[in-house]
Scaffold this active site. Structure first.
Site, PDB file in Angstrom:
ATOM      1  N   THR A 188     137.175 -15.209   7.007  1.00 47.58           N
ATOM      2  CA  THR A 188     138.043 -14.554   7.979  1.00 47.58           C
ATOM      3  C   THR A 188     137.853 -15.209   9.350  1.00 47.58           C
ATOM      4  O   THR A 188     137.177 -16.243   9.475  1.00 47.58           O
ATOM      5  CB  THR A 188     137.830 -13.016   7.955  1.00 47.58           C
ATOM      6  OG1 THR A 188     138.813 -12.425   8.801  1.00 47.58           O
ATOM      7  CG2 THR A 188     136.446 -12.592   8.397  1.00 47.58           C
ATOM      8  N   LYS A 221     138.919 -19.795   9.068  1.00 53.99           N
ATOM      9  CA  LYS A 221     139.839 -20.227   8.002  1.00 53.99           C
ATOM     10  C   LYS A 221     140.186 -21.717   8.103  1.00 53.99           C
ATOM     11  O   LYS A 221     140.341 -22.395   7.091  1.00 53.99           O
ATOM     12  CB  LYS A 221     141.118 -19.392   8.028  1.00 53.99           C
ATOM     13  CG  LYS A 221     140.916 -17.955   7.579  1.00 53.99           C
ATOM     14  CD  LYS A 221     142.246 -17.230   7.489  1.00 53.99           C
ATOM     15  CE  LYS A 221     142.032 -15.756   7.241  1.00 53.99           C
ATOM     16  NZ  LYS A 221     143.291 -15.041   7.003  1.00 53.99           N
ATOM     17  N   ASN A 280     141.146 -19.201   2.867  1.00 54.95           N
ATOM     18  CA  ASN A 280     140.581 -17.855   3.060  1.00 54.95           C
ATOM     19  C   ASN A 280     139.721 -17.439   1.869  1.00 54.95           C
ATOM     20  O   ASN A 280     139.154 -16.354   1.860  1.00 54.95           O
ATOM     21  CB  ASN A 280     141.685 -16.812   3.294  1.00 54.95           C
ATOM     22  CG  ASN A 280     142.405 -16.448   2.024  1.00 54.95           C
ATOM     23  OD1 ASN A 280     142.493 -17.259   1.097  1.00 54.95           O
ATOM     24  ND2 ASN A 280     142.927 -15.253   1.964  1.00 54.95           N
ATOM     25  N   ASP A 289     146.516 -16.032   1.111  1.00 54.68           N
ATOM     26  CA  ASP A 289     147.340 -15.274   2.069  1.00 54.68           C
ATOM     27  C   ASP A 289     148.837 -15.390   1.741  1.00 54.68           C
ATOM     28  O   ASP A 289     149.572 -14.405   1.823  1.00 54.68           O
ATOM     29  CB  ASP A 289     147.105 -15.775   3.500  1.00 54.68           C
ATOM     30  CG  ASP A 289     145.809 -15.235   4.089  1.00 54.68           C
ATOM     31  OD1 ASP A 289     145.338 -14.170   3.647  1.00 54.68           O
ATOM     32  OD2 ASP A 289     145.257 -15.891   5.002  1.00 54.68           O
ATOM     33  N   TYR A 346     148.283  -4.092   9.850  1.00 56.85           N
ATOM     34  CA  TYR A 346     148.122  -2.891   9.015  1.00 56.85           C
ATOM     35  C   TYR A 346     147.439  -1.730   9.728  1.00 56.85           C
ATOM     36  O   TYR A 346     147.234  -0.678   9.131  1.00 56.85           O
ATOM     37  CB  TYR A 346     147.394  -3.240   7.706  1.00 56.85           C
ATOM     38  CG  TYR A 346     146.117  -4.022   7.910  1.00 56.85           C
ATOM     39  CD1 TYR A 346     146.123  -5.407   7.836  1.00 56.85           C
ATOM     40  CD2 TYR A 346     144.916  -3.372   8.196  1.00 56.85           C
ATOM     41  CE1 TYR A 346     144.966  -6.137   8.044  1.00 56.85           C
ATOM     42  CE2 TYR A 346     143.762  -4.090   8.404  1.00 56.85           C
ATOM     43  CZ  TYR A 346     143.791  -5.469   8.320  1.00 56.85           C
ATOM     44  OH  TYR A 346     142.641  -6.191   8.531  1.00 56.85           O
TER      45      TYR A 346
END
Ligand code: ATR
Length: 302
Positions: free
Chosen positions: A83, A87, A108, A123, A245
Site C-alpha cells: 500500500t 506500489k 499491489n 487494483d 470508500y
C-alpha cells in the site's frame, strides 16, 4: 480499564492461538499501515475456509524497503500486499512482473516463490469486478472520465483501456499529471486517452458525454469540500463510481443519485483487489460475502 484489558487480551489470544510451526505468513507493507483493514478481512477469510495462514501488517520505513523485501524472502513469507507509498517503489526490487502491473507501473500484490519476487496488480481487476458485482456493465463502445491522476487512476485507466472503451479522459487538479498519464497510456494501448485540468472549459461537456465517471481523488473523503464537478453536468443513466470508500456514500455519490445516475461505492474495489490477492497466494476461492461483512465492520459501516 481492567475489564477492557482482559477482553483485549482474550481477543489477541484468540487470533494468535492457531499459529503453529506450519502456519504460512502473508501481510501488507505500508507507511503508515495502521489504517489498513486488510488484516481483518484476510484473517477472517483464512479462518472461514480453514487455511493455516496468518495476515500481518508490516510498517516499513522508506529506507528499509529493500531490507524488508529481502527479509520476507529469507523468512519464507508467501506474499504481501503493498500500500501507500510503495506500489511504485517496489518495482525495481522485483524479479518478475505481470504484464498488467508493468503497464500500470505499480504492484499491489507480491508473491515470494523459490527466492524470487513476482509483482502483480489486482487494483484494475478489483475495479472491474467491483463494477460487475454492483450489477453494472462497462459502456464498451462509450466513453469514460477518470478524475485524478495518481496510482489508482492509472490502474483504472489501464482497466478501461484493456476493456477497449472507445475513449477515456483523465481530469486532474494538476493538469500536467493528467496530460502525462494520458500520453503515456495512449502510447501503450490503442485507446484514445486524453488528459485535462479540472478547470478545463471542456470539462462540463466531458462529464455530460461520459457514460462512466470514476472518481479517484482523495478530496472526496472530506464531505465539507466542494465537489470537483458540478451536479448539473451529470446526466441521468450515466454511472458514477467513487472508489473512495470512507464515507461509504460520498457527497459525489449522493449528488449523482439525485441527478438520476447509477452509483457505485468504493468498498467493492477494496474487497475484490484483496480477494484476487487471496486467491493468488492460496489457490483457494475467497469467501467474498464474509470478507465484505468483515470490511464493513472494520470500517464501522455495519
Ligand atoms: P492514489 O494512489 O489513491 O491515486 P494519489 O496518488 O495520492 O492517490 O492521488 C490522489 C489524487 O487525488 C491526485 O490526482 C490528486 O490530485 P493532484 O495530482 O493535483 O495532487 C487528487 N486530489 C487530492 N486532493 C485533491 C483536491 N483537494 N482537489 C482535487 N484533487 C485532489
Amino acid at each position: 480499564m481492567r475489564k477492557w484489558k482482559t477482553n483485549a487480551r482474550k481477543r489477541v489470544d484468540h487470533y494468535a492461538s492457531h499459529i503453529t510451526g506450519k502456519t504460512k505468513i502473508v501481510g501488507v507493507i505500508g507507511d503508515p499501515v495502521e489504517h489498513s483493514c486488510s488484516p481483518q478481512m484476510h484473517n477472517a477469510a483464512f479462518s472461514d475456509v480453514g487455511l493455516d495462514y496468518v495476515y500481518v501488517p508490516f510498517h516499513v520505513r522508506p529506507a528499509d524497503l529493500r531490507a524488508a523485501l529481502e527479509g520476507f524472502k529469507a523468512c519464507g513469507i508467501i506474499g504481501v500486499n503493498v500500500t501507500v507509498p510503495y506500489k511504485q517503489r517496489v518495482i525495481p526490487f522485483l524479479d518478475q512482473i505481470s504484464q498488467e502491473a508493468a503497464l500500470i507501473g505499480a504492484a499491489n500484490t507480491l508473491i515470494f516463490e523459490q527466492g524470487k519476487i513476482t509483482g502483480e496488480n489486482t487494483d484494475a481487476s478489483g475495479f472491474l469486478k467491483g463494477m460487475k458485482h454492483a450489477g453494472h456493465e462497462l459502456p464498451r463502445n462509450g466513453s469514460a472520465l477518470v478524475i485524478g491522476a495518481g496510482g489508482s487512476a492509472r490502474a483504472i485507466a489501464v482497466a478501461l483501456a484493456r476493456e477497449k472503451l472507445q475513449s477515456i479522459v483523465i481530469a486532474n487538479r494538476t493538469t500536467s499529471k493528467a496530460v502525462a498519464l494520458a500520453a503515456d497510456l495512449s502510447d501503450k494501448t490503442s485507446v484514445d486517452i486524453r488528459g485535462m485540468g479540472l478547470d478545463d472549459a471542456r470539462l462540463p461537456d466531458t462529464v455530460s458525454m461520459s457514460q462512466l465517471i470514476v472518481n479517484t481523488a482523495s478530496a472526496s473523503m472530506d464531505i465539507t469540500r466542494p465537489l470537483l464537478i458540478r451536479p448539473e453536468w451529470l446526466t441521468p443513466q450515466s454511472i458514477v463510481y467513487d472508489i473512495i470508500y470512507t464515507p461509504p456514500e460520498t457527497r459525489l455519490l449522493k449528488v449523482a443519485m439525485t441527478q438520476g445516475c447509477h452509483t457505485i461505492g468504493g468498498l467493492g474495489m477494496l474487497l475484490y483487489q484483496g480477494a484476487i490477492a487471496f486467491e493468488k497466494w492460496t489457490q483457494v476461492s475467497p469467501p467474498i460475502e464474509l470478507m465484505r461483512r468483515t470490511l464493513q465492520q472494520a470500517l464501522g459501516q455495519m
